[in-house]
Design a protein around this motif. Structure first.
Motif, PDB file in Angstrom:
ATOM      1  N   GLU A   1     153.285  83.776  -5.218  1.00 48.29           N
ATOM      2  CA  GLU A   1     153.640  84.815  -6.176  1.00 48.29           C
ATOM      3  C   GLU A   1     155.122  85.103  -6.002  1.00 48.29           C
ATOM      4  OE1 GLU A   1     152.577  89.499  -6.976  1.00 48.29           O
ATOM      5  OE2 GLU A   1     151.204  88.275  -5.794  1.00 48.29           O
ATOM      6  N   THR A   2     155.840  85.253  -7.110  1.00 51.23           N
ATOM      7  CA  THR A   2     157.266  85.517  -7.048  1.00 51.23           C
ATOM      8  C   THR A   2     157.574  86.908  -7.611  1.00 51.23           C
ATOM      9  OG1 THR A   2     157.701  84.531  -9.204  1.00 51.23           O
ATOM     10  CG2 THR A   2     157.821  83.065  -7.290  1.00 51.23           C
ATOM     11  N   SER A   3     158.768  87.373  -7.317  1.00 55.28           N
ATOM     12  CA  SER A   3     159.166  88.717  -7.724  1.00 55.28           C
ATOM     13  C   SER A   3     159.321  88.865  -9.239  1.00 55.28           C
ATOM     14  CB  SER A   3     160.469  89.101  -7.032  1.00 55.28           C
ATOM     15  OG  SER A   3     161.506  88.210  -7.398  1.00 55.28           O
ATOM     16  N   ASP A   4     159.437  87.772  -9.959  1.00 54.62           N
ATOM     17  CA  ASP A   4     159.569  87.859 -11.416  1.00 54.62           C
ATOM     18  C   ASP A   4     158.233  87.722 -12.144  1.00 54.62           C
ATOM     19  OD1 ASP A   4     159.156  85.185 -10.936  1.00 54.62           O
ATOM     20  OD2 ASP A   4     160.861  84.484 -12.116  1.00 54.62           O
TER      21      ASP A   4
ATOM     22  N   TYR B   1     152.608  83.717 -16.021  1.00 55.44           N
ATOM     23  CA  TYR B   1     154.047  83.948 -16.146  1.00 55.44           C
ATOM     24  C   TYR B   1     154.317  84.846 -17.350  1.00 55.44           C
ATOM     25  CZ  TYR B   1     153.782  80.531 -19.917  1.00 55.44           C
ATOM     26  OH  TYR B   1     153.443  79.871 -21.063  1.00 55.44           O
TER      27      TYR B   1
ATOM     28  N   ALA C   1     162.154  76.119 -11.698  1.00 52.74           N
ATOM     29  CA  ALA C   1     162.996  77.179 -11.156  1.00 52.74           C
ATOM     30  C   ALA C   1     164.481  76.843 -11.285  1.00 52.74           C
ATOM     31  CB  ALA C   1     162.635  77.427  -9.697  1.00 52.74           C
TER      32      ALA C   1
ATOM     33  N   GLN D   1     168.339  85.974 -16.021  1.00 58.87           N
ATOM     34  CA  GLN D   1     167.734  87.035 -15.237  1.00 58.87           C
ATOM     35  C   GLN D   1     168.218  86.982 -13.795  1.00 58.87           C
ATOM     36  OE1 GLN D   1     163.586  86.226 -15.696  1.00 58.87           O
ATOM     37  NE2 GLN D   1     163.469  87.198 -17.694  1.00 58.87           N
ATOM     38  N   GLU D   2     167.902  88.036 -13.106  1.00 56.63           N
ATOM     39  CA  GLU D   2     168.158  88.125 -11.676  1.00 56.63           C
ATOM     40  C   GLU D   2     167.375  87.033 -10.946  1.00 56.63           C
ATOM     41  OE1 GLU D   2     166.804  91.657  -8.968  1.00 56.63           O
ATOM     42  OE2 GLU D   2     168.027  92.403 -10.609  1.00 56.63           O
ATOM     43  N   GLN D   3     167.882  86.589  -9.823  1.00 60.43           N
ATOM     44  CA  GLN D   3     167.205  85.542  -9.064  1.00 60.43           C
ATOM     45  C   GLN D   3     165.889  86.078  -8.491  1.00 60.43           C
ATOM     46  OE1 GLN D   3     169.522  83.886  -5.910  1.00 60.43           O
ATOM     47  NE2 GLN D   3     168.233  82.097  -5.748  1.00 60.43           N
ATOM     48  N   ALA D   4     164.827  85.297  -8.628  1.00 59.82           N
ATOM     49  CA  ALA D   4     163.512  85.676  -8.122  1.00 59.82           C
ATOM     50  C   ALA D   4     163.376  85.246  -6.670  1.00 59.82           C
ATOM     51  CB  ALA D   4     162.421  85.018  -8.957  1.00 59.82           C
ATOM     52  N   TYR D   5     162.498  85.917  -5.959  1.00 62.75           N
ATOM     53  CA  TYR D   5     162.206  85.543  -4.587  1.00 62.75           C
ATOM     54  C   TYR D   5     160.695  85.506  -4.393  1.00 62.75           C
ATOM     55  CZ  TYR D   5     161.981  90.640  -4.198  1.00 62.75           C
ATOM     56  OH  TYR D   5     161.686  91.954  -4.410  1.00 62.75           O
TER      57      TYR D   5
END
Length: 105
Positions: free
Chosen positions: A44-47, A75, A16, A22-26
């Motif tokens: 599980e992450t937002s990306d 992924y 990470a 890209q936008e930061q994942a959460y």
């Protein structure tokens, strides 16, 4: 066993930390459970990254135990394809099986 879980999380943190455009994942979901006979976790992450894994102690001989780990991670690569790896790791080594999800699955 806890060291294995901590190592897995450390590897995830290292991955990470790689610079991305890209936008930061959460984190959307995160669960874990560690006990004397094994462990399990999932996240599980937002990306679109997800992983689930469980490890259990396995008796391989009268006086020897080994940790058997099974899991899956998923992924989306820079090429836009979603890769899914299912694996087992035990006294016979790490045995991954990879496949690519078709768009819309």
């Amino acid at each position: 066993m806890q060291k294995i879980v901590l190592c897995a999380f450390a590897l995830l943190a290292l991955a990470a930390a790689v610079p991305q455009e890209q936008e930061q994942a959460y984190i959307l979901k995160q669960e874990s459970n560690v006990n004397p006979d094994g462990y399990n976790f999932e996240f599980e992450t937002s990306d679109g990254i997800s992983r689930q894994e469980q490890g259990t102690l396995k008796q391989i001989s009268e006086d020897q135990q080994a940790l058997e780990v099974q899991g899956t991670y998923k992924y989306t690569a820079p090429d836009g394809l979603t890769y899914v790896v299912t694996f087992i790791a035990n006294e016979h080594g790490y045995q991954p099986q990879e496949h690519i999800e078709q768009p819309g699955q």
